[in-house]
Design a protein around this motif. Structure first.
Motif, PDB file in Angstrom:
ATOM      1  N   HIS A 176      46.538 -23.338 -45.388  1.00 16.29           N
ATOM      2  CA  HIS A 176      46.766 -21.715 -44.983  1.00 16.29           C
ATOM      3  C   HIS A 176      45.582 -21.012 -45.809  1.00 16.29           C
ATOM      4  O   HIS A 176      46.155 -19.789 -46.556  1.00 16.29           O
ATOM      5  N   ALA A 177      44.629 -20.696 -45.642  1.00 14.86           N
ATOM      6  CA  ALA A 177      43.716 -20.239 -46.653  1.00 14.86           C
ATOM      7  C   ALA A 177      43.632 -18.494 -45.922  1.00 14.86           C
ATOM      8  O   ALA A 177      43.325 -17.957 -46.626  1.00 14.86           O
ATOM      9  N   LYS A 178      43.618 -18.601 -44.599  1.00 14.26           N
ATOM     10  CA  LYS A 178      43.905 -17.152 -44.379  1.00 14.26           C
ATOM     11  C   LYS A 178      45.213 -16.247 -44.743  1.00 14.26           C
ATOM     12  O   LYS A 178      45.099 -15.590 -45.103  1.00 14.26           O
ATOM     13  N   LEU A 179      46.002 -17.192 -44.720  1.00 19.61           N
ATOM     14  CA  LEU A 179      47.642 -16.604 -45.620  1.00 19.61           C
ATOM     15  C   LEU A 179      47.450 -16.547 -47.136  1.00 19.61           C
ATOM     16  O   LEU A 179      48.191 -15.209 -48.103  1.00 19.61           O
ATOM     17  N   LEU A 180      46.856 -18.012 -47.616  1.00 13.34           N
ATOM     18  CA  LEU A 180      47.146 -18.119 -49.380  1.00 13.34           C
ATOM     19  C   LEU A 180      45.681 -17.541 -50.255  1.00 13.34           C
ATOM     20  O   LEU A 180      45.800 -17.656 -51.329  1.00 13.34           O
ATOM     21  N   GLY A 181      44.510 -17.834 -49.462  1.00 13.82           N
ATOM     22  CA  GLY A 181      43.931 -17.397 -49.921  1.00 13.82           C
ATOM     23  C   GLY A 181      42.676 -18.527 -50.046  1.00 13.82           C
ATOM     24  O   GLY A 181      43.283 -20.271 -49.860  1.00 13.82           O
ATOM     25  N   ASN A 182      41.367 -18.436 -50.434  1.00 13.13           N
ATOM     26  CA  ASN A 182      40.932 -19.896 -50.799  1.00 13.13           C
ATOM     27  C   ASN A 182      40.462 -20.122 -52.218  1.00 13.13           C
ATOM     28  O   ASN A 182      40.212 -21.259 -51.961  1.00 13.13           O
ATOM     29  N   SER A 183      41.220 -19.728 -52.900  1.00 11.26           N
ATOM     30  CA  SER A 183      40.935 -20.345 -54.667  1.00 11.26           C
ATOM     31  C   SER A 183      42.624 -20.616 -55.200  1.00 11.26           C
ATOM     32  O   SER A 183      43.390 -20.777 -54.356  1.00 11.26           O
ATOM     33  N   LEU A 184      42.299 -22.156 -55.257  1.00  8.32           N
ATOM     34  CA  LEU A 184      43.877 -22.893 -56.197  1.00  8.32           C
ATOM     35  C   LEU A 184      44.467 -21.532 -56.815  1.00  8.32           C
ATOM     36  O   LEU A 184      45.495 -21.899 -57.018  1.00  8.32           O
TER      37      LEU A 184
END
Length: 436
Positions: A176-184
């Protein structure tokens, strides 16, 4: 005007907007306030994580039911029928009860649509489902409810929970990169949003950079943190069984060897350990006397549809909703360990926003497989075949999974296995074919 039947009620729910531009809990809090705050009197366990949430909920449900408790569970998405998202002691909310509750909230939704029209309008689909769940559990007076987060944590509509008995974070991985971001770190920030003041937290196998975020939040909230391989431990037991996993566990003053699950997969060992640890945190609060027999029974009873689930024995057909890279990684480990002696035919369909190229590349590293990419009628765009097979000539394409299945059955031997994987929506569609 009231809804007369189940189909109308479900259409009303699914007809609502799914997302809003600005993430906020204000609308959900207002919604519940207008409904009399049904969540306020409930005792709750809150579960988030990139993968493993559903199985962890299933283990927790069985552990709590073995104590003679009335246990509510809230999960998503559904595999068989919408009602399975809201259950009490493994019984889905009845159709007529769902209709009754939808009719009860409908005027409140209409009022909010009117009052909030200048901002973003009334409740979303998931906010409505969450409110229905809280109402149902409140009316039915469940002893404990185990609540699975929809997406993320911080702004998830379930995060109106103020004082959970325990918060659980199973895993942190890319999704869910669009909602939660690309980094851990960004993703962990969202998951850590469920940590509440003074409420204990159990975490599974979390990457170090994500764990630091969780540790910081826990310290800020004075929340006792129980960490895998620090506060509790498990290892694979040597006992051999035909299906499932076996672990030796110790932690929180409890030790048990040869604990057997009916759920297959590398990740299920960890899910069982996380769930048992969360259960023990609650048991210590409640001063329950916990016996080995009840724990063994509960862990073995737990089932979860669509998670390395055998739906046919001859030929062996397994379904697994591995809908992101971390889940695919676990599948490859399970195949390398448990099925390396036979040929595995894989049929996979993935949503376009789920890093499909990387997922298929991961599957393609397996040596004993033949892979078919296919499509299905998904709720969001499905990855096109050129997105996943452009540089991987060894992957075959089938315009639908039924055609791939026929082709595979015609060439496979008795020892071979068929694995159908990818999106949970895809797995749900296939599961209906095998089990209806």
């Amino acid at each position: 005007m009231a809804f007369d039947d189940y189909e109308q009620a479900i259409s009303f729910i699914h007809g609502r907007t799914k997302f809003k531009k600005i993430p906020t809990l204000a609308r959900m809090k207002l919604f519940l306030e207008l409904l009399g705050n049904p969540e306020s009197a409930l005792e709750l366990i809150h579960v988030t994580g990139t993968n493993g949430k559903g199985s962890t909920v299933a283990f927790l449900r069985e552990l709590l039911q073995e104590q003679g408790l009335k246990v509510g569970t809230f999960t998503s998405p559904f595999i068989v029928k919408f009602n399975e998202r809201i259950q009490i002691n493994k019984q889905m909310i009845p159709d007529d009860k769902l209709v009754e509750l939808v009719n009860y909230i409908k005027p409140v939704v209409a009022q909010m649509d009117h009052d909030l029209s200048e901002t973003e309008g009334g409740p979303t689909e998931f906010e409505i489902v969450t409110a229905l769940m809280f109402l149902y559990f409140s009316q039915e007076k469940v002893d404990i409810a185990v609540i699975e987060v929809g997406i993320g944590g911080t702004f998830d509509s379930t995060n109106v929970i103020k004082k959970p008995l325990v918060s659980v974070i199973t895993t942190v991985a890319h999704d869910h990169a669009k909602l939660l971001g690309n980094s851990l770190k960004q993703i962990a920030g969202h998951k850590a949003g469920i940590i509440k003041e003074g409420c204990p937290v159990v975490v599974g196998n979390i990457p170090e950079e994500a764990l630091e975020v969780i540790k910081t939040r826990s310290a800020k909230k004075n929340a006792r943190l129980f960490i895998l391989n620090e506060d509790y431990f498990f290892k694979e037991a040597q006992k051999k069984i035909s299906w499932g996993e076996v672990i030796d566990y110790k932690g929180l003053g409890f030790k048990i060897d040869g604990l057997q699950t009916s759920l297959m997969g590398e990740f299920q060992r960890e899910n069982a350990a996380v769930a048992l640890s969360a259960f023990l945190v609650v048991a210590l609060q409640k001063k329950w006397q916990i016996g080995n027999k009840e724990v063994r029974l509960a862990i073995k009873k737990a089932t979860w549809p669509g998670r390395f689930e055998a739906v046919s024995e001859n030929p062996l057909v397994v379904l697994d909703g591995a809908h992101n890279i971390a889940a695919i990684d676990m599948i490859t480990k399970t195949i390398n360990k448990r099925f390396k002696q036979q040929h595995v035919y894989i049929i996979a369909a993935v949503l376009a926003d789920k890093q499909p190229r990387e997922m298929f590349a991961q599957l393609n590293r397996l040596r004993n497989t033949t892979i078919y990419a296919t499509t299905f009628a998904g709720p969001r765009p499905v990855a096109k075949v050129e997105d996943v097979t452009e540089k991987i000539e060894t992957i075959k394409y089938s315009e639908n999974w039924q055609k791939a299945l026929v082709e595979i059955v015609a060439q496979m031997s008795e020892e071979d296995m068929i694995l159908i994987t990818g999106s949970l929506y895809f797995v749900s569609e296939v599961r209906h074919y095998f089990l209806d």
